[in-house]
Structures are given as structure tokens and as C-alpha cells.
Motif scaffolding. Structure first.
Motif, mmCIF file in Angstrom:
data_model
loop_
_atom_site.group_PDB
_atom_site.id
_atom_site.type_symbol
_atom_site.label_atom_id
_atom_site.label_comp_id
_atom_site.label_asym_id
_atom_site.label_seq_id
_atom_site.Cartn_x
_atom_site.Cartn_y
_atom_site.Cartn_z
ATOM 1 N N LEU A 144 79.303 -11.239 63.178
ATOM 2 C CA LEU A 144 79.875 -12.301 63.991
ATOM 3 C C LEU A 144 80.206 -11.736 65.366
ATOM 4 N N VAL A 145 80.098 -12.562 66.396
ATOM 5 C CA VAL A 145 80.490 -12.141 67.735
ATOM 6 C C VAL A 145 81.954 -11.696 67.674
ATOM 7 N N ASP A 146 82.263 -10.558 68.272
ATOM 8 C CA ASP A 146 83.625 -9.992 68.305
ATOM 9 C C ASP A 146 84.144 -9.569 66.940
ATOM 10 N N GLN A 147 83.278 -9.411 65.946
ATOM 11 C CA GLN A 147 83.675 -8.938 64.612
ATOM 12 C C GLN A 147 82.658 -7.920 64.109
ATOM 13 N N SER A 148 82.329 -6.936 64.904
ATOM 14 C CA SER A 148 81.236 -6.017 64.585
ATOM 15 C C SER A 148 81.531 -5.076 63.424
ATOM 16 N N ASP A 149 82.765 -5.052 62.922
ATOM 17 C CA ASP A 149 83.101 -4.150 61.826
ATOM 18 C C ASP A 149 82.675 -4.689 60.458
ATOM 19 N N ILE A 150 82.289 -5.955 60.364
ATOM 20 C CA ILE A 150 81.794 -6.545 59.124
ATOM 21 C C ILE A 150 80.387 -7.058 59.401
ATOM 22 N N THR A 151 79.401 -6.545 58.638
ATOM 23 C CA THR A 151 78.019 -6.936 58.888
ATOM 24 C C THR A 151 77.409 -7.645 57.685
ATOM 25 N N ALA A 152 76.387 -8.434 57.969
ATOM 26 C CA ALA A 152 75.579 -9.088 56.939
ATOM 27 C C ALA A 152 74.133 -8.689 57.169
ATOM 28 N N GLU A 153 73.414 -8.502 56.081
ATOM 29 C CA GLU A 153 72.000 -8.163 56.175
ATOM 30 C C GLU A 153 71.232 -9.055 55.204
ATOM 31 N N ILE A 154 70.225 -9.724 55.719
ATOM 32 C CA ILE A 154 69.333 -10.531 54.893
ATOM 33 C C ILE A 154 68.138 -9.653 54.547
ATOM 34 N N ILE A 155 67.776 -9.626 53.254
ATOM 35 C CA ILE A 155 66.683 -8.776 52.789
ATOM 36 C C ILE A 155 65.673 -9.648 52.052
ATOM 37 N N LEU A 156 64.457 -9.689 52.563
ATOM 38 C CA LEU A 156 63.371 -10.469 51.980
ATOM 39 C C LEU A 156 62.300 -9.484 51.521
ATOM 40 N N ASP A 157 61.900 -9.560 50.247
ATOM 41 C CA ASP A 157 60.911 -8.640 49.675
ATOM 42 C C ASP A 157 59.770 -9.393 49.027
ATOM 43 N N ALA A 158 58.577 -8.820 49.128
ATOM 44 C CA ALA A 158 57.409 -9.316 48.396
ATOM 45 C C ALA A 158 56.713 -8.116 47.766
ATOM 46 N N SER A 159 56.533 -8.160 46.466
ATOM 47 C CA SER A 159 55.896 -7.062 45.744
ATOM 48 C C SER A 159 54.375 -7.226 45.759
ATOM 49 N N LEU A 160 53.669 -6.191 45.341
ATOM 50 C CA LEU A 160 52.218 -6.261 45.205
ATOM 51 C C LEU A 160 51.837 -7.406 44.270
ATOM 52 N N GLU A 161 52.560 -7.538 43.193
ATOM 53 C CA GLU A 161 52.286 -8.599 42.217
ATOM 54 C C GLU A 161 52.383 -9.982 42.865
ATOM 55 N N ASP A 162 53.425 -10.189 43.671
ATOM 56 C CA ASP A 162 53.586 -11.478 44.346
ATOM 57 C C ASP A 162 52.488 -11.708 45.380
ATOM 58 N N LEU A 163 52.217 -10.699 46.194
ATOM 59 C CA LEU A 163 51.190 -10.826 47.226
ATOM 60 C C LEU A 163 49.805 -11.056 46.609
ATOM 61 N N ALA A 164 49.475 -10.277 45.580
ATOM 62 C CA ALA A 164 48.170 -10.418 44.938
ATOM 63 C C ALA A 164 48.053 -11.759 44.220
ATOM 64 N N GLY A 165 49.110 -12.174 43.530
ATOM 65 C CA GLY A 165 49.084 -13.455 42.834
ATOM 66 C C GLY A 165 48.832 -14.606 43.778
ATOM 67 N N GLU A 166 49.409 -14.527 44.967
ATOM 68 C CA GLU A 166 49.213 -15.578 45.958
ATOM 69 C C GLU A 166 47.822 -15.515 46.580
ATOM 70 N N ILE A 167 47.412 -14.342 47.039
ATOM 71 C CA ILE A 167 46.133 -14.200 47.731
ATOM 72 C C ILE A 167 44.959 -14.492 46.790
ATOM 73 N N LEU A 168 45.065 -14.022 45.541
ATOM 74 C CA LEU A 168 43.984 -14.237 44.573
ATOM 75 C C LEU A 168 44.101 -15.581 43.860
ATOM 76 N N GLU A 169 45.151 -16.322 44.189
ATOM 77 C CA GLU A 169 45.399 -17.647 43.597
ATOM 78 C C GLU A 169 45.342 -17.606 42.075
ATOM 79 N N ILE A 170 46.094 -16.688 41.500
ATOM 80 C CA ILE A 170 46.153 -16.537 40.050
ATOM 81 C C ILE A 170 46.942 -17.710 39.470
ATOM 82 N N ALA A 171 46.336 -18.420 38.550
ATOM 83 C CA ALA A 171 46.970 -19.602 37.942
ATOM 84 C C ALA A 171 48.183 -19.195 37.123
#
Length: 171
Positions: A52-79
Motif C-alpha cells: 500500500l502507498v505509505d505502508q511499505s513494511d507490509i507487502t503482498a505478492e501474487i504468484i501465478l504458476d503453470a506446470s508442464l502438465e497444464d501447459l501441455a494439456g492445453e497446447i495438445l488439447e488433451i480431452a
């Protein structure tokens, strides 16, 4: 023609919304950003950390992950493959009384976020210094994968993140 992956689409949507909170609305200050391809396991990670502005001592981090399984399942269109990305939040806050404050933090997190989370609090301190406070790394993992269907929910998600940061300033 190139078709971006779920990960790419979500990453851009999160980036746009977070940068709007920083540049346009001036509610936060971005501290760090990571866009990583792990070639050893063929996985993608995107992290964006802010306070937050003027509150730099407390932070938040958003973490988004995609595994090989997820990427391959999507790209190869595995049913019948549940593809998507995992989403997590990590907050860092200094605390003095872990027995009391960790319980308060856990209750506040459960009040703000749905029950479909895994919550972990990890305390640390610098060895050799007078122990007056601990750093609490508060990790919130969401059990369900997300995909493009949740892009419209990102603004509301970020409002909950800001609400959590505001709540942490009071504890």
C-alpha cells in the motif's frame, strides 16, 4: 497463428490490473516483478509484489504458476484434462507477539477469503540480533485452478488483496 496460453492471458490481465492500481489509482507501490520460465521442469511463474502507498513494511505478492502438465494439456488439447494455473498470495508482515497475532491473522484471512484455501504462516528472525519481532510470511494457496473464465474476477480479487493489506496494518 499464435494462440496465447491460459498462463499468458492471466499474466497480462493481472499485470494490467495491478499496474492500474499503481499508476492510475495510486493505491499501491509495486516493489518487484518476476516473469520466469523454468527450463528444468518446463514451468512458468509470474510474481508481482506490492505494498500500500505509505505502508511499505507490509507487502503482498501474487504468484501465478503453470506446470508442464497444464501447459501441455492445453497446447495438445488433451480431452478431460483440468488445465489452468495455480494461484497463491504471499504477504510479509512484522509481528511482535506470534501467539496472539498469528491467530488474529488466521481469523482475518478466513473472514476475507473463501474456505477453499490453504493457509501457512512461517515465522523467521535474523540470528544474532535482539529478538524484538518476527517476520511472518503468510501464504494463501487457492485449491482450485484458474483460467480465462476468472479474468473478470481479477479486479474483485485485487480488492480483497487490498482489504487484507489494510487489515494487516491494524493488527
Amino acid at each position: 497463428m499464435y494462440d496465447p496460453t491460459i498462463f499468458e492471458n492471466l499474466k497480462v490481465a493481472f499485470e494490467n490490473n495491478v499496474y492500474d492500481l499503481d499508476n492510475l489509482e495510486q493505491k499501491i507501490d509495486i516493489k518487484n516483478r518476476v516473469d520466469q520460465m523454468d527450463l528444468s521442469v518446463i514451468a512458468r511463474t509470474f510474481k508481482i509484489e506490492f505494498a500500500l502507498v505509505d505502508q511499505s513494511d507490509i507487502t503482498a505478492e501474487i504468484i501465478l504458476d503453470a506446470s508442464l502438465e497444464d501447459l501441455a494439456g492445453e497446447i495438445l488439447e488433451i480431452a478431460n484434462k483440468d488445465v489452468g494455473c495455480t494461484l497463491a498470495l504471499k504477504f510479509h508482515k512484522s509481528i511482535q507477539n506470534p501467539d496472539l497475532q498469528c491467530e488474529e491473522i488466521e481469523q482475518a484471512i478466513k473472514d476475507i477469503w473463501e474456505d477453499d484455501i490453504e493457509l501457512t504462516q512461517t515465522l523467521s528472525f535474523v540470528y544474532g540480533t535482539e529478538l524484538s519481532s518476527y517476520t511472518n510470511a503468510i501464504e494463501v494457496k487457492f485449491k482450485q485452478k484458474i483460467n480465462e473464465d476468472q479474468i473478470r474476477d481479477i479486479a474483485m480479487f485485487l480488492e480483497h488483496v487490498l482489504e487484507t493489506l489494510h487489515m494487516f496494518t491494524k493488527l
